[in-house]
Design a protein around this motif. Structure first.
Motif, PDB file in Angstrom:
ATOM      1  N   ASP A 177       0.741  -1.281  -0.084  1.00 36.95           N
ATOM      2  CA  ASP A 177      -0.215   0.027   0.073  1.00 36.95           C
ATOM      3  C   ASP A 177       0.356   1.129  -0.067  1.00 36.95           C
ATOM      4  O   ASP A 177       0.409   2.363  -0.326  1.00 36.95           O
ATOM      5  N   ASN A 178       2.273   1.039   0.281  1.00 40.82           N
ATOM      6  CA  ASN A 178       2.724   2.355   0.157  1.00 40.82           C
ATOM      7  C   ASN A 178       2.165   3.625   0.856  1.00 40.82           C
ATOM      8  O   ASN A 178       1.783   4.364   0.687  1.00 40.82           O
ATOM      9  N   PRO A 179       1.469   3.102   2.337  1.00 40.45           N
ATOM     10  CA  PRO A 179       0.896   4.407   3.316  1.00 40.45           C
ATOM     11  C   PRO A 179       2.764   5.199   3.491  1.00 40.45           C
ATOM     12  O   PRO A 179       3.211   5.094   4.199  1.00 40.45           O
ATOM     13  N   ARG A 180       1.312   6.142   3.739  1.00 34.42           N
ATOM     14  CA  ARG A 180       1.788   7.710   5.618  1.00 34.42           C
ATOM     15  C   ARG A 180       1.963   7.708   6.473  1.00 34.42           C
ATOM     16  O   ARG A 180       2.277   7.566   7.474  1.00 34.42           O
ATOM     17  N   LEU A 181       0.968   6.982   7.084  1.00 25.63           N
ATOM     18  CA  LEU A 181       0.385   6.232   7.968  1.00 25.63           C
ATOM     19  C   LEU A 181       0.896   8.429   9.138  1.00 25.63           C
ATOM     20  O   LEU A 181       0.831   7.954   9.419  1.00 25.63           O
ATOM     21  N   LEU A 182      -0.297   9.178   8.235  1.00 29.16           N
ATOM     22  CA  LEU A 182      -0.427  10.246   8.992  1.00 29.16           C
ATOM     23  C   LEU A 182      -1.538  10.726   9.430  1.00 29.16           C
ATOM     24  O   LEU A 182      -2.591   9.590   9.502  1.00 29.16           O
ATOM     25  N   VAL A 183      -1.756  12.029  10.689  1.00 34.26           N
ATOM     26  CA  VAL A 183      -2.950  12.766  10.789  1.00 34.26           C
ATOM     27  C   VAL A 183      -3.303  13.690  10.849  1.00 34.26           C
ATOM     28  O   VAL A 183      -2.203  14.843   9.648  1.00 34.26           O
ATOM     29  N   ASN A 184      -4.255  13.232   9.007  1.00 31.54           N
ATOM     30  CA  ASN A 184      -4.073  14.592   7.851  1.00 31.54           C
ATOM     31  C   ASN A 184      -4.892  15.679   8.251  1.00 31.54           C
ATOM     32  O   ASN A 184      -4.297  16.582   7.723  1.00 31.54           O
ATOM     33  N   SER A 185      -5.469  15.779   9.159  1.00 33.29           N
ATOM     34  CA  SER A 185      -6.420  17.739   9.840  1.00 33.29           C
ATOM     35  C   SER A 185      -4.842  18.053  10.455  1.00 33.29           C
ATOM     36  O   SER A 185      -4.813  17.711  11.720  1.00 33.29           O
ATOM     37  N   GLU A 186      -5.045  19.703  10.504  1.00 33.16           N
ATOM     38  CA  GLU A 186      -4.406  20.349  10.802  1.00 33.16           C
ATOM     39  C   GLU A 186      -4.977  20.695  12.155  1.00 33.16           C
ATOM     40  O   GLU A 186      -3.908  20.626  13.013  1.00 33.16           O
TER      41      GLU A 186
END
Length: 230
Positions: free
Chosen positions: A57-66
Motif C-alpha cells: 500500500d505504501n502508506p504514509r500513516l499520518l494525522v491529516n487534519s491540521e
C-alpha cells in the motif's frame, strides 16, 4: 510498566476481505470513515503496520487534519504519533513513503534482520531487534518504555491475526463496506489461527455506528457478551 492499550483497525468487505488481487488498492472506506480513522490516529500514541502492508500500500500513516495535529501539540504531544513497523525478513525499501513523512519511526525485527535494516535505513528509523522472532509482548514492553499508552494497529491480516491469537488486542474497529470481493486469493482481515476461547468465545459488542454507507463495529475481544439466548 503497563503495556499499551491495543486497538486493531480494519476496513473490510461484507465477505471479509481487506483488498482484492489487482495492483491498485481497493477503496473500502468512504470520506467520512477516512475522517473517523484520522481521529482515531490523532488519539493514539503510535500507529503500527506490517511489512507486507508497507510494500503493497505504501502508506504514509499520518494525522491529516491540521486541527487535530494542533490539538495534540496543545496537549504536549508531538503532532504525529510514533510510526511503528514490523518485519521478519528486513526487506524494506528506504524510499517508501512511510519513512519520509510524519514524526519518529521505529522498526521491530528478529536479530537476524537487524544488521541489514540498519544498513538499509541508516537514520530513517530506530531499529530494534527482539530475539529469534518478533516477540509482540517484548515489543509492547518496549513501546511502553517509549511512553506509548495507546497503540493503533492498521494491519495487515498476518499482524492482526498475531495480536488476536496471542490475546494482545484490547479493541477492534471493523468498518464494513457494502461490497463483495469474492476472490479466495485476496487478503482477509485475519488468517486461520487458534484464537483465545475458540469458537465458543463471543466478544462484547461495544458500538454499532453507520458512517454513510459503511458500518462501524467496535468489539472488545477480551470481554465476553455471554451465551446467546434462544
Amino acid at each position: 510498566m503497563q503495556r499499551p492499550y491495543v486497538l486493531l483497525s480494519c476496513a473490510m468487505s461484507v465477505d471479509g476481505y481487506i483488498d482484492d488481487t489487482t495492483p491498485e488498492r481497493l477503496s473500502l472506506s468512504n470520506v467520512k470513515d477516512f475522517d473517523r480513522v484520522d481521529e482515531v490516529r490523532a488519539e493514539s500514541d503510535a500507529i503500527l503496520i506490517g511489512a507486507t502492508t508497507m510494500r503493497r500500500d505504501n502508506p504514509r500513516l499520518l494525522v491529516n487534519s491540521e486541527s487535530r495535529r494542533a490539538r495534540r501539540v496543545a496537549q504536549g504531544l508531538p503532532p504525529y504519533p510514533l510510526k511503528v513497523a514490523i518485519t521478519t525478513s528486513g526487506d524494506l525499501d528506504p524510499d517508501l513513503r512511510f519513512w519520509h513523512s510524519g514524526g519518529e519511526k521505529v522498526v521491530y525485527c528478529p536479530d537476524a534482520a537487524a544488521a541489514k535494516l540498519r544498513l538499509t535505513l541508516h537514520d530513517l528509523a530506530d531499529v530494534v531487534n527482539l530475539g529469534p522472532t518478533v516477540d509482540l509482548g517484548r515489543m509492547l514492553d518496549d513501546l511502553a518504555s517509549r511512553g506509548v499508552r495507546r497503540l493503533m494497529v492498521e494491519g495487515g491480516g498476518t499482524i492482526h491475526t498475531q495480536f488476536l491469537t496471542q490475546g494482545l488486542a484490547d479493541e477492534i474497529h471493523l468498518a464494513i463496506a457494502p461490497i463483495f470481493v469474492g476472490d479466495s486469493n485476496a487478503p482477509r482481515f485475519v488468517n486461520p489461527g487458534n484464537f483465545p476461547g475458540g469458537t465458543g468465545h463471543r466478544m462484547a459488542l461495544a458500538e454499532v455506528r453507520a458512517v454513510d454507507d459503511v458500518v462501524l463495529l467496535r468489539y472488545l475481544p477480551k470481554e465476553s457478551s455471554g451465551s446467546p439466548t434462544s
